[in-house]
Design an enzyme around this catalytic site. Structure first.
Site, mmCIF file in Angstrom:
data_model
loop_
_atom_site.group_PDB
_atom_site.id
_atom_site.type_symbol
_atom_site.label_atom_id
_atom_site.label_comp_id
_atom_site.label_asym_id
_atom_site.label_seq_id
_atom_site.Cartn_x
_atom_site.Cartn_y
_atom_site.Cartn_z
ATOM 1 N N ARG A 2 0.833 -1.202 0.000
ATOM 2 C CA ARG A 2 0.000 0.000 0.000
ATOM 3 C C ARG A 2 0.864 1.247 0.000
ATOM 4 O O ARG A 2 1.902 1.294 0.645
ATOM 5 C CB ARG A 2 -0.897 0.042 1.237
ATOM 6 C CG ARG A 2 -1.838 1.257 1.249
ATOM 7 C CD ARG A 2 -2.585 1.388 2.572
ATOM 8 N NE ARG A 2 -1.702 1.665 3.692
ATOM 9 C CZ ARG A 2 -1.210 2.874 3.991
ATOM 10 N NH1 ARG A 2 -1.492 3.910 3.244
ATOM 11 N NH2 ARG A 2 -0.424 3.024 5.037
ATOM 12 N N THR A 3 0.419 2.239 -0.755
ATOM 13 C CA THR A 3 0.951 3.592 -0.636
ATOM 14 C C THR A 3 -0.230 4.517 -0.393
ATOM 15 O O THR A 3 -1.369 4.181 -0.714
ATOM 16 C CB THR A 3 1.707 4.055 -1.898
ATOM 17 O OG1 THR A 3 0.823 4.017 -3.014
ATOM 18 C CG2 THR A 3 2.924 3.185 -2.160
ATOM 19 N N SER A 4 0.071 5.686 0.145
ATOM 20 C CA SER A 4 -0.995 6.630 0.482
ATOM 21 C C SER A 4 -1.530 7.384 -0.721
ATOM 22 O O SER A 4 -2.670 7.815 -0.717
ATOM 23 C CB SER A 4 -0.490 7.640 1.514
ATOM 24 O OG SER A 4 -0.111 6.972 2.687
ATOM 25 N N THR A 5 -0.687 7.574 -1.734
ATOM 26 C CA THR A 5 -1.114 8.341 -2.903
ATOM 27 C C THR A 5 -0.719 7.623 -4.183
ATOM 28 O O THR A 5 0.217 6.820 -4.199
ATOM 29 C CB THR A 5 -0.476 9.747 -2.932
ATOM 30 O OG1 THR A 5 0.941 9.609 -3.097
ATOM 31 C CG2 THR A 5 -0.784 10.511 -1.661
ATOM 32 N N GLN A 43 3.005 7.767 -5.643
ATOM 33 C CA GLN A 43 4.091 6.968 -5.088
ATOM 34 C C GLN A 43 4.274 5.666 -5.874
ATOM 35 O O GLN A 43 4.289 4.576 -5.325
ATOM 36 C CB GLN A 43 3.823 6.676 -3.614
ATOM 37 C CG GLN A 43 3.804 7.925 -2.756
ATOM 38 C CD GLN A 43 3.360 7.623 -1.341
ATOM 39 O OE1 GLN A 43 2.283 7.089 -1.124
ATOM 40 N NE2 GLN A 43 4.197 7.971 -0.384
#
Length: 183
Positions: A7-10, A13
């Site tokens: 997972r990345t936040s945005t 990325q």
């Protein structure tokens, strides 16, 4: 079976999500789930990975902060996995919850990670307050307010609120607020 979760936040990325995928593939994850979404938003890929996991499987993540946002949330995830007899492995910590030591270390490290995050947010708030006091922090530029006349004009020409938002590159919600006189 090893089930990987990245997972990345945005969505910006891209390198980070790809690096996580490569790490998970390299250790032999049979199935990968990934998403690019904030940790506070509903995480459907994590839910799908946990639902897919069966007795004897292991859920694998590259870093603890990719999995849980608080110690409580981490505890909920670990409890749900434990009820299904599914282990949790965190690569950068060399941690594996299929044994008692791994479970203990996970709780300790989860507490430290939450503490670090809270300290970072506190420093951020202090920095913003200091910058505001010095007149150097003004917040985000009010883009919709600056375009109020143009928005009203386009709406009076008969364009839909959605069309106006797309044309001007602002949120549809902002167009609604201006149309309703809230801004």
């Amino acid at each position: 079976m090893m089930i990987g979760y990245a997972r990345t936040s945005t969505i910006e990325q891209k390198a980070s999500i790809e690096a996580q995928r490569e790490s998970l593939r390299a250790i032999g994850c049979d199935r990968l789930y990934d998403e690019q979404i904030s940790s506070v938003a509903p995480r459907e890929a994590l839910r799908a990975a946990m639902d897919y996991a069966r007795d004897g499987d292991t859920l694998v993540v590259t870093k603890l902060d990719r999995l849980a946002r608080t110690v409580r949330h981490l505890g909920e995830i670990v409890e749900e996995l434990s009820e299904k007899n599914v282990g949790l492995r965190i690569l950068d910590l060399g941690l594996d919850t299929t044994n008692a030591t791994g479970k203990l270390m996970l709780n300790v490290l989860g507490s430290v990670a939450q503490f670090e995050r809270e300290m970072m947010l506190e420093r951020q708030r202090e920095g913003i307050a200091k910058a505001k006091a010095l007149g150097k922090y003004k917040g985000r530029k009010p883009t919709a307010r600056l375009q109020k006349q143009e928005i009203v004009g386009l709406l009076s020409e008969g364009l839909t609120k959605k069309a106006v938002s797309e044309r001007l590159g602002i949120s549809e919600r902002s167009v609604y607020r201006i149309a309703n006189g809230a801004i």
